[in-house]
Each structure stands twice: as C-alpha cells, then as structure tokens.
Motif scaffolding. Structure first.
Motif, PDB file in Angstrom:
ATOM      1  N   PRO A 154       5.572   4.538   2.767  1.00 24.12           N
ATOM      2  CA  PRO A 154       6.021   3.735   1.671  1.00 24.12           C
ATOM      3  C   PRO A 154       6.049   4.006   0.302  1.00 24.12           C
ATOM      4  O   PRO A 154       5.085   5.025  -0.181  1.00 24.12           O
ATOM      5  CB  PRO A 154       4.880   2.335   1.850  1.00 24.12           C
ATOM      6  N   PHE A 155       6.905   3.711  -0.653  1.00 19.07           N
ATOM      7  CA  PHE A 155       6.889   4.024  -2.032  1.00 19.07           C
ATOM      8  C   PHE A 155       7.244   2.738  -2.743  1.00 19.07           C
ATOM      9  O   PHE A 155       8.116   1.870  -2.265  1.00 19.07           O
ATOM     10  CB  PHE A 155       7.685   5.264  -2.435  1.00 19.07           C
ATOM     11  N   GLU A 156       6.876   2.731  -4.096  1.00 21.03           N
ATOM     12  CA  GLU A 156       7.212   1.464  -4.955  1.00 21.03           C
ATOM     13  C   GLU A 156       7.674   2.221  -6.179  1.00 21.03           C
ATOM     14  O   GLU A 156       7.427   3.317  -6.442  1.00 21.03           O
ATOM     15  CB  GLU A 156       5.970   0.907  -5.229  1.00 21.03           C
ATOM     16  N   THR A 176       0.951  -1.258   0.052  1.00 18.29           N
ATOM     17  CA  THR A 176       0.118  -0.007   0.063  1.00 18.29           C
ATOM     18  C   THR A 176       0.838   1.252   0.061  1.00 18.29           C
ATOM     19  O   THR A 176       0.742   1.922   1.101  1.00 18.29           O
ATOM     20  CB  THR A 176      -1.003   0.090   1.433  1.00 18.29           C
ATOM     21  N   PRO A 177       1.435   1.569  -1.037  1.00 16.11           N
ATOM     22  CA  PRO A 177       2.574   2.679  -1.239  1.00 16.11           C
ATOM     23  C   PRO A 177       1.925   3.908  -1.431  1.00 16.11           C
ATOM     24  O   PRO A 177       0.604   3.758  -1.774  1.00 16.11           O
ATOM     25  CB  PRO A 177       3.306   2.329  -2.257  1.00 16.11           C
ATOM     26  N   LEU A 178       2.253   5.023  -0.678  1.00 20.88           N
ATOM     27  CA  LEU A 178       1.591   6.524  -0.823  1.00 20.88           C
ATOM     28  C   LEU A 178       2.066   6.993  -2.361  1.00 20.88           C
ATOM     29  O   LEU A 178       1.305   7.365  -2.921  1.00 20.88           O
ATOM     30  CB  LEU A 178       2.221   7.409   0.224  1.00 20.88           C
ATOM     31  N   VAL A 179       3.177   6.616  -2.826  1.00 16.49           N
ATOM     32  CA  VAL A 179       3.716   7.053  -3.962  1.00 16.49           C
ATOM     33  C   VAL A 179       4.159   5.920  -4.913  1.00 16.49           C
ATOM     34  O   VAL A 179       4.956   5.018  -4.432  1.00 16.49           O
ATOM     35  CB  VAL A 179       5.012   8.076  -3.799  1.00 16.49           C
ATOM     36  N   SER A 180       3.836   5.918  -6.073  1.00 13.01           N
ATOM     37  CA  SER A 180       4.301   4.771  -7.381  1.00 13.01           C
ATOM     38  C   SER A 180       5.103   5.703  -8.129  1.00 13.01           C
ATOM     39  O   SER A 180       4.834   6.640  -8.801  1.00 13.01           O
ATOM     40  CB  SER A 180       3.186   4.377  -7.890  1.00 13.01           C
ATOM     41  N   PHE A 195       3.796  18.548   0.198  1.00 13.86           N
ATOM     42  CA  PHE A 195       3.301  19.666  -0.625  1.00 13.86           C
ATOM     43  C   PHE A 195       1.882  19.378  -0.873  1.00 13.86           C
ATOM     44  O   PHE A 195       1.020  20.012  -0.897  1.00 13.86           O
ATOM     45  CB  PHE A 195       3.951  20.302  -1.660  1.00 13.86           C
ATOM     46  N   LEU A 196       1.727  18.303  -1.643  1.00  8.62           N
ATOM     47  CA  LEU A 196       0.491  17.733  -2.278  1.00  8.62           C
ATOM     48  C   LEU A 196      -0.562  17.314  -1.168  1.00  8.62           C
ATOM     49  O   LEU A 196      -1.892  17.613  -1.257  1.00  8.62           O
ATOM     50  CB  LEU A 196       0.400  16.887  -3.047  1.00  8.62           C
ATOM     51  N   GLU A 197      -0.211  16.779   0.089  1.00  9.24           N
ATOM     52  CA  GLU A 197      -1.002  16.515   0.958  1.00  9.24           C
ATOM     53  C   GLU A 197      -1.483  17.748   1.814  1.00  9.24           C
ATOM     54  O   GLU A 197      -2.760  17.606   2.155  1.00  9.24           O
ATOM     55  CB  GLU A 197      -0.023  15.652   2.080  1.00  9.24           C
ATOM     56  N   ARG A 198      -0.660  18.765   1.751  1.00 10.75           N
ATOM     57  CA  ARG A 198      -1.254  19.834   2.733  1.00 10.75           C
ATOM     58  C   ARG A 198      -2.041  20.774   1.823  1.00 10.75           C
ATOM     59  O   ARG A 198      -2.866  21.603   2.312  1.00 10.75           O
ATOM     60  CB  ARG A 198      -0.060  20.792   2.880  1.00 10.75           C
ATOM     61  N   TYR A 215      -0.094   9.063  -5.221  1.00  7.89           N
ATOM     62  CA  TYR A 215       0.538   9.787  -5.959  1.00  7.89           C
ATOM     63  C   TYR A 215       1.361   9.053  -7.135  1.00  7.89           C
ATOM     64  O   TYR A 215       1.842   8.035  -6.803  1.00  7.89           O
ATOM     65  CB  TYR A 215       1.496  11.023  -5.235  1.00  7.89           C
ATOM     66  N   ILE A 216       1.957   9.694  -8.185  1.00  8.38           N
ATOM     67  CA  ILE A 216       2.592   9.207  -9.013  1.00  8.38           C
ATOM     68  C   ILE A 216       3.797  10.193  -9.273  1.00  8.38           C
ATOM     69  O   ILE A 216       3.625  11.445  -9.707  1.00  8.38           O
ATOM     70  CB  ILE A 216       1.978   8.970 -10.514  1.00  8.38           C
ATOM     71  N   ALA A 217       4.920   9.493  -9.092  1.00  5.49           N
ATOM     72  CA  ALA A 217       6.077  10.345  -9.695  1.00  5.49           C
ATOM     73  C   ALA A 217       6.810   9.651 -10.851  1.00  5.49           C
ATOM     74  O   ALA A 217       6.615   8.553 -11.064  1.00  5.49           O
ATOM     75  CB  ALA A 217       7.234  10.370  -8.414  1.00  5.49           C
ATOM     76  N   PHE A 218       7.391  10.598 -11.747  1.00  4.96           N
ATOM     77  CA  PHE A 218       7.789  10.072 -12.947  1.00  4.96           C
ATOM     78  C   PHE A 218       9.384  10.378 -13.305  1.00  4.96           C
ATOM     79  O   PHE A 218       9.857  11.365 -12.729  1.00  4.96           O
ATOM     80  CB  PHE A 218       7.017  10.831 -14.227  1.00  4.96           C
ATOM     81  N   CYS A 219       9.906   9.546 -13.859  1.00  5.03           N
ATOM     82  CA  CYS A 219      11.509   9.518 -14.470  1.00  5.03           C
ATOM     83  C   CYS A 219      11.811   8.516 -15.471  1.00  5.03           C
ATOM     84  O   CYS A 219      11.753   7.391 -15.113  1.00  5.03           O
ATOM     85  CB  CYS A 219      12.258   9.356 -13.105  1.00  5.03           C
ATOM     86  N   GLU A 220      12.229   9.126 -16.548  1.00  2.03           N
ATOM     87  CA  GLU A 220      12.682   7.956 -17.788  1.00  2.03           C
ATOM     88  C   GLU A 220      13.915   7.270 -17.093  1.00  2.03           C
ATOM     89  O   GLU A 220      14.661   7.767 -16.443  1.00  2.03           O
ATOM     90  CB  GLU A 220      12.824   8.698 -18.813  1.00  2.03           C
ATOM     91  N   GLY A 221      14.237   6.212 -17.744  1.00  2.00           N
ATOM     92  CA  GLY A 221      15.496   5.434 -17.460  1.00  2.00           C
ATOM     93  C   GLY A 221      16.647   5.990 -17.730  1.00  2.00           C
ATOM     94  O   GLY A 221      17.645   5.604 -17.146  1.00  2.00           O
ATOM     95  N   ASP A 222      16.828   7.354 -18.420  1.00  2.00           N
ATOM     96  CA  ASP A 222      18.123   7.792 -18.685  1.00  2.00           C
ATOM     97  C   ASP A 222      18.053   9.255 -18.127  1.00  2.00           C
ATOM     98  O   ASP A 222      18.944   9.878 -18.350  1.00  2.00           O
ATOM     99  CB  ASP A 222      18.092   7.882 -20.466  1.00  2.00           C
TER     100      ASP A 222
END
Length: 323
Positions: free
Chosen positions: A51-53, A20-24, A131-134, A109-116
C-alpha cells in the motif's frame, strides 16, 4: 486523468488497509494548474505489491490546482490524501509545511515529488522500496531523471548521469546531482533530534541538500541509473533567481552546514571560496564596491586559511576588469 480505478491500483497490495501504507508520497504544490494532473497520474500509475498513500499539500493556490486535486480525491479517496491550505504557509518561513506534512505521513518510507515534476516509470516505487527493504544500511536511494525546459529553449537531457553505485556526501554537495522527485528515503531518519534541530536553523536556505546530507549522516545512499522521473524547469519554478541578497544567505548556509557536518568542512570551504570569489568579481564588474568588500570580509572571517587563494582570485578579476 489516469484511466484506472482505485480498485485496480490496490489489487496487488495484499491488503485493503490503506491506513497503514508502506510508502508515503509527499507532493507540495502551489499554482501548478498546468502540471498537477501529470504529477498525480505518475503516482497513480505505480504498480506495487504494497500500500502507498499520496499526501498532496496545496499551499492556498490561487489558480485551479486545488480543484484538480479534488477531482482526483473524489475518484481515489483511499490513495489521494490532500491537505488544502486557506493561507499560504511557505511565505511564513516558520516550518509550517514540514510540520503539517510530517503529521500526515504514515509510511515507513517517503517518496518526494513537487507538483510541477512527474514520474515516468510505473515500477519506480516498487524498485526503490525493494532496494531499501533488502539493504537496511542504506537510508536513501535516488535515480536519473530527464531535465525538461517547458519553454522549449533547450532539448530534453539527463539532469545528471547517475550510476548504479553508492554515493558519498561530498559528491552530492559538490554538484547538484540528486533530483528531488527521484528520492525515496527512510522516514525514521527524518524524525531524529539532529534533523529537527537542523531543519529549524534559519540560516539553512536549501531544504533538499540539508535533507540529503542528513540521510548520508544517518547511513548510506545509493544511486540508480534508471531514468524514472522528469524535472521540469519553467518560469515560476522553485529555483531562486540570482541576487546579492541571496548570495549572502548562501554564504551563511554554508557556514551552518559546517557546524552540523564537520566532516565536510574542507569541501564546504572550497565551495564557499569559489562562490564568494565569483560573486565578488560580479560586484566588481558592476562597480558595486561595497558589495565586493562585504563578500571579501565574509570570506576572511569564515575561511582565514584560504585567504591567500582568495586574494589571488580577487586580484585576477580586478586585472580583467581594468582591461
């Protein structure tokens, strides 16, 4: 590989339930053998009280990218959640990658980052998530990033100078200022019928900007001045090269955006006429008259109110070419 154990990373999560991650964190990768380890280390160095995944989608790489991911999966099985394709999904252009990633994503929430690309601040996820929680009225936050040219042709510099303030849709539309690896957003905003319909529209060729505009449509977005990621430019990166075929698609991309975001009509009209006029001039300079005529016709059909301005710009370039 980062010199941390899985237990050390999870120590302050407050729970060992990584289901049950808060952020993926979503990372798409293809033939990123020289870079993927740095990207994964940037995720794993994050210090959070939640937790994040990390969902890593390898799109059937033909180098050793998948082998490197497997090494990380073995050491961090509760955090690194890989998806290994045996057939390249991007080449199908049917939304397969998005469907697979959406099915695997569990976080609020979703965070993004390409493999490069990669993250350079261990407090990035905590700061943006706090910030988003507040501030529930905000759907997305992003931050400054370093632009790095892998071949050394240019020195490292800020990708864009993000200020600590709210941003409007027209600001991020006029100029590409949002590095994808800097974005954290609310997952629910990307599960609406509006976004699902938009994502299926084959006229839209830039996934990032359509996602950012959707998040603006659903709420507010916020920029942070903190420099917390690196955008890597290199041969073989995801940015498309310039071609007339691509420019045609770019034109219809703008038309589709006007349909979904009518409040941005005038901003999009101006962007279209500038782009079409520039491409028309390039065609004239290259004596490709048929292409120049096509761009002119496209603009007349879609921006009739701006035709006089288009004529002026076109005439100017014809005079310059005649000299």
């Amino acid at each position: 590989m980062i010199q941390k154990t899985q237990e050390e990373i999870m120590r302050n999560w407050g729970t060992d339930n990584s289901d049950t991650p808060l952020v993926s964190v979503r990372c798409s990768t293809y033939n990123h053998e020289p870079y993927i380890a740095q990207a994964l280390d940037g995720f794993l160095m994050q210090k959070t009280n939640f937790p994040f995944e990390v969902i890593v989608h390898d799109d059937a790489s033909t180098d050793k990218t998948a082998d490197i991911i497997r090494d990380y999966e073995a050491k961090f099985p509760k955090i690194i959640k890989p998806i290994y394709e045996t057939e390249n999904q991007y080449s199908k252009h049917d939304g397969s990658i998005a469907r697979v990633m959406n099915a695997a994503t569990k976080g609020k929430y979703i965070a993004f980052c390409e493999g490069d690309d990669y993250w350079i601040d261990e407090n990035k996820l905590q700061m943006q998530t706090d910030f988003l929680e507040r501030n529930p009225e905000y759907t997305m936050c992003f931050h400054s990033a370093i632009q790095h040219y892998e071949d050394g042709s240019r020195p490292d510099a800020l990708f864009s100078n993000i200020l600590d303030r709210a941003y409007q849709a027209k600001e991020i539309l006029k100029r590409w200022i949002v590095p994808t690896a800097s974005v954290v957003c609310r997952r629910e905003c990307l599960e609406t019928d509006f976004y699902n319909n938009l994502r299926k529209d084959t006229r839209l060729i830039y996934g990032d900007i359509t996602m950012f505009l959707t998040l603006c449509h659903e709420g507010r977005i916020y920029g942070m001045n903190n420099v917390m990621s690196v955008y890597r430019r290199h041969e073989g990166g995801a940015v498309w090269g310039i071609s007339h075929e691509r420019n045609y698609k770019h034109h219809f991309h703008f038309l589709a955006l006007k349909q979904y975001f009518p409040e941005l009509k005038w901003t999009l009209n101006i962007l279209m006429i500038k782009a079409d006029a520039a491409w028309c001039a390039m065609a004239l300079l290259g004596r490709q008259m048929n292409i120049a005529r096509d761009f002119f016709k496209l603009n007349v059909l879609s921006n009739s109110i701006l035709v006089p301005l288009y004529y002026i710009r076109l005439y100017k370039h014809k005079k310059e070419y005649a000299r």
